[in-house]
Design a protein around this motif. Sequence first.
Motif, PDB file in Angstrom:
ATOM      1  N   ASP A 264       0.012 -18.684  -0.264  1.00 28.69           N
ATOM      2  CA  ASP A 264      -1.149 -17.939   0.230  1.00 28.69           C
ATOM      3  C   ASP A 264      -0.836 -16.461   0.471  1.00 28.69           C
ATOM      4  OD1 ASP A 264      -2.698 -20.195   0.129  1.00 28.69           O
ATOM      5  OD2 ASP A 264      -2.335 -20.758   2.217  1.00 28.69           O
ATOM      6  N   GLN A 265       0.460 -16.058   0.373  1.00 28.48           N
ATOM      7  CA  GLN A 265       0.793 -14.670   0.635  1.00 28.48           C
ATOM      8  C   GLN A 265       0.231 -13.773  -0.457  1.00 28.48           C
ATOM      9  OE1 GLN A 265       5.059 -15.177   1.082  1.00 28.48           O
ATOM     10  NE2 GLN A 265       4.910 -14.496   3.210  1.00 28.48           N
ATOM     11  N   ALA A 266      -0.167 -12.607  -0.075  1.00 31.53           N
ATOM     12  CA  ALA A 266      -0.777 -11.677  -1.017  1.00 31.53           C
ATOM     13  C   ALA A 266       0.296 -11.082  -1.925  1.00 31.53           C
ATOM     14  CB  ALA A 266      -1.497 -10.569  -0.257  1.00 31.53           C
ATOM     15  N   VAL A 267      -0.098 -10.811  -3.158  1.00 32.00           N
ATOM     16  CA  VAL A 267       0.792 -10.159  -4.102  1.00 32.00           C
ATOM     17  C   VAL A 267       0.912  -8.684  -3.718  1.00 32.00           C
ATOM     18  CG1 VAL A 267       1.161  -9.586  -6.523  1.00 32.00           C
ATOM     19  CG2 VAL A 267       0.056 -11.740  -5.910  1.00 32.00           C
ATOM     20  N   ALA A 268       2.167  -8.184  -3.675  1.00 36.71           N
ATOM     21  CA  ALA A 268       2.410  -6.786  -3.310  1.00 36.71           C
ATOM     22  C   ALA A 268       3.103  -6.086  -4.464  1.00 36.71           C
ATOM     23  CB  ALA A 268       3.261  -6.705  -2.044  1.00 36.71           C
ATOM     24  N   VAL A 269       2.535  -4.959  -4.906  1.00 40.02           N
ATOM     25  CA  VAL A 269       3.063  -4.229  -6.050  1.00 40.02           C
ATOM     26  C   VAL A 269       3.422  -2.805  -5.636  1.00 40.02           C
ATOM     27  CG1 VAL A 269       2.617  -3.448  -8.405  1.00 40.02           C
ATOM     28  CG2 VAL A 269       1.572  -5.557  -7.580  1.00 40.02           C
ATOM     29  N   THR A 270       4.596  -2.354  -6.084  1.00 42.89           N
ATOM     30  CA  THR A 270       5.016  -0.972  -5.863  1.00 42.89           C
ATOM     31  C   THR A 270       5.242  -0.310  -7.217  1.00 42.89           C
ATOM     32  OG1 THR A 270       6.103  -1.585  -3.791  1.00 42.89           O
ATOM     33  CG2 THR A 270       6.709   0.536  -4.770  1.00 42.89           C
ATOM     34  N   VAL A 271       4.759   0.920  -7.372  1.00 40.74           N
ATOM     35  CA  VAL A 271       4.844   1.623  -8.649  1.00 40.74           C
ATOM     36  C   VAL A 271       5.410   3.019  -8.423  1.00 40.74           C
ATOM     37  CG1 VAL A 271       3.560   2.432 -10.668  1.00 40.74           C
ATOM     38  CG2 VAL A 271       2.823   0.357  -9.484  1.00 40.74           C
ATOM     39  N   THR A 272       6.256   3.459  -9.339  1.00 43.06           N
ATOM     40  CA  THR A 272       6.740   4.841  -9.347  1.00 43.06           C
ATOM     41  C   THR A 272       6.554   5.409 -10.748  1.00 43.06           C
ATOM     42  OG1 THR A 272       8.993   4.098  -9.865  1.00 43.06           O
ATOM     43  CG2 THR A 272       8.458   4.444  -7.544  1.00 43.06           C
ATOM     44  N   PRO A 273       6.414   6.740 -10.878  1.00 43.39           N
ATOM     45  CA  PRO A 273       6.423   7.781  -9.854  1.00 43.39           C
ATOM     46  C   PRO A 273       5.280   7.591  -8.845  1.00 43.39           C
ATOM     47  CG  PRO A 273       6.652   8.734 -12.050  1.00 43.39           C
ATOM     48  CD  PRO A 273       6.253   7.314 -12.239  1.00 43.39           C
ATOM     49  N   ALA A 274       5.494   8.078  -7.639  1.00 44.88           N
ATOM     50  CA  ALA A 274       4.466   7.972  -6.613  1.00 44.88           C
ATOM     51  C   ALA A 274       3.222   8.749  -7.027  1.00 44.88           C
ATOM     52  CB  ALA A 274       5.004   8.510  -5.285  1.00 44.88           C
TER      53      ALA A 274
ATOM     54  N   THR B  85       8.513  -0.530 -11.584  1.00 38.22           N
ATOM     55  CA  THR B  85       7.665  -1.626 -11.109  1.00 38.22           C
ATOM     56  C   THR B  85       8.487  -2.584 -10.263  1.00 38.22           C
ATOM     57  OG1 THR B  85       8.118  -2.955 -13.091  1.00 38.22           O
ATOM     58  CG2 THR B  85       6.188  -1.525 -13.151  1.00 38.22           C
ATOM     59  N   SER B  86       7.925  -2.972  -9.122  1.00 38.17           N
ATOM     60  CA  SER B  86       8.508  -4.043  -8.311  1.00 38.17           C
ATOM     61  C   SER B  86       7.364  -4.836  -7.690  1.00 38.17           C
ATOM     62  CB  SER B  86       9.442  -3.490  -7.226  1.00 38.17           C
ATOM     63  OG  SER B  86       8.714  -2.702  -6.292  1.00 38.17           O
ATOM     64  N   VAL B  87       7.598  -6.101  -7.450  1.00 33.06           N
ATOM     65  CA  VAL B  87       6.525  -6.971  -6.969  1.00 33.06           C
ATOM     66  C   VAL B  87       7.088  -8.010  -6.011  1.00 33.06           C
ATOM     67  CG1 VAL B  87       6.780  -8.533  -8.943  1.00 33.06           C
ATOM     68  CG2 VAL B  87       4.607  -8.475  -7.702  1.00 33.06           C
ATOM     69  N   GLN B  88       6.298  -8.352  -5.011  1.00 31.65           N
ATOM     70  CA  GLN B  88       6.610  -9.448  -4.099  1.00 31.65           C
ATOM     71  C   GLN B  88       5.541 -10.520  -4.243  1.00 31.65           C
ATOM     72  OE1 GLN B  88       6.840  -7.231  -0.350  1.00 31.65           O
ATOM     73  NE2 GLN B  88       9.041  -7.673  -0.289  1.00 31.65           N
ATOM     74  N   HIS B  89       5.998 -11.776  -4.233  1.00 29.89           N
ATOM     75  CA  HIS B  89       5.098 -12.931  -4.297  1.00 29.89           C
ATOM     76  C   HIS B  89       4.312 -12.973  -5.603  1.00 29.89           C
ATOM     77  CE1 HIS B  89       6.230 -12.952  -0.158  1.00 29.89           C
ATOM     78  NE2 HIS B  89       5.458 -11.914   0.157  1.00 29.89           N
ATOM     79  N   GLY B  90       4.955 -12.564  -6.695  1.00 25.72           N
ATOM     80  CA  GLY B  90       4.295 -12.620  -7.985  1.00 25.72           C
ATOM     81  C   GLY B  90       5.180 -12.053  -9.077  1.00 25.72           C
ATOM     82  N   ARG B  91       4.589 -11.784 -10.231  1.00 25.24           N
ATOM     83  CA  ARG B  91       5.322 -11.197 -11.349  1.00 25.24           C
ATOM     84  C   ARG B  91       4.423 -10.194 -12.070  1.00 25.24           C
ATOM     85  NH1 ARG B  91       3.821 -13.713 -16.181  1.00 25.24           N
ATOM     86  NH2 ARG B  91       2.439 -15.512 -15.896  1.00 25.24           N
ATOM     87  N   ILE B  92       5.044  -9.179 -12.659  1.00 25.03           N
ATOM     88  CA  ILE B  92       4.290  -8.160 -13.385  1.00 25.03           C
ATOM     89  C   ILE B  92       3.742  -8.783 -14.669  1.00 25.03           C
ATOM     90  CG2 ILE B  92       4.379  -5.916 -14.515  1.00 25.03           C
ATOM     91  CD1 ILE B  92       4.743  -5.771 -11.501  1.00 25.03           C
ATOM     92  N   THR B  93       2.447  -8.673 -14.863  1.00 20.51           N
ATOM     93  CA  THR B  93       1.821  -9.247 -16.054  1.00 20.51           C
ATOM     94  C   THR B  93       1.174  -8.209 -16.957  1.00 20.51           C
ATOM     95  OG1 THR B  93      -0.130  -9.713 -14.685  1.00 20.51           O
ATOM     96  CG2 THR B  93       1.429 -11.525 -15.054  1.00 20.51           C
TER      97      THR B  93
END
Length: 419
Positions: free
Chosen positions: A35-45, A59-67
């Motif tokens: 049930d945790q939300a997918v969290a995505v971080t992208v650079t450059p800011a 690209t980095s992601v928590q609770h998921g995968r980059i698609t």
Amino acid sequence: MNLRRGVGLLAAVVVMVPTGCTAQRKAADRAEARDQAVAVTVTPADKTRDVPISAEVGTSVQHGRITSVKLTDDKGGQVAGAPREDGSSWVPSKPLQNGRTYTAEVTATGAKGRTATRATTFTTAKKSDKQAITSVLYFAGNQTYGTAMPVTVAFEPAIPKEARAAVQRRLFVKTDPPQPGTWSWLEDGTQVYYRAPDFWRPGTKISVRSALEGLPIGKEYVGDSDRSSTSKIGRQVNLKIDNATKQMSVYQDGKLTRKIPVSLGKPSTPSSSGKMVIMEKHQQTTFDTRGEPDGGYVVDVEDAQRYTWGGEFIHAAPWSEGDQGYTNVSHGCANVSSAAADWLMGVTQVGDLIEVEGTEVPLRPGNGWTAWNVSWDEFAKGSALPVPAGLKPSPTPTTPHPGAVAGGSPEPAPSGSGG
């Protein structure tokens, strides 16, 4: 007796209760994770300016995968690219353009198909006025190379140690079928080689990209170009030259096919001992050693095959045929008869291994493509990035795998003496 049975029953109950709670807690944790939300971080800011044109979309992601990763320029054009194998970033297939604005949209998918998309907009820097480091990729496209062919990139000026990891991350090699390897730097930073633990397998397709254009290299330099090429590996040919016997043994597909008398470098101009690679092939060339120590001559030679930057070649030497097999009289080259030199030109290819043993001097690192003149463990120590632990050579020594008859020729090499 009844009391003891009662105590035993109670103990059993006490042991069982935590086990049940643990199982319930693990199930709850799994449900919570889903049930945790997918969290995505992208650079450059977002809104970053002066981004190098060598930039990648981190690209980095928590609770998921980059698609999905989509990168578009300020005119709506979509930029092609692909993710790194480790998923740490998305790499444009060509350098970005200077002074342009780009928008990256990264989508990740988590449990139950939930998705999250993050966008970032950044602007690339204007064309740099810093000096470009000249790089040369010695791996031409649409060629057939020998099984010892290292992918080689040379630099002028040399790459400082603190910048080598960044440069190495922008050097890409893909093999089909997969035969992973690593890059290894010469100590002086003038060349970097890529090879696998063992010789290339026959039929391997190798695709290379030296993606250095616009890459900041230290404080004073940037990379000069972005080059790509794809070639293949054919059947095996390797040459072994023994100074003690003055004989060259020619192996094809692991079998001895011919022995050829040779004359190597005389004591004042000795040949190098070590494992080298054929770098160039010339039906005819001119050795001009005027101004060099122990030189001063100009001579036209036929059927010449370079294997060191210092000017060592296998070549036809009709003037020394009486010495071949008996006495060393050359200026460092491997002299063979005209007939043998002509035959060798039809057998060898750029990238074939040459092993010379028993001469007065060892091969100097970087005097040619010297990637095979060290063990795999020693080679891997030259990487500026961590080498995967699983990369190990075969447990038993291997001969070079089959290579092709037709030779490919890399980009022109610096001129040098021969003899």
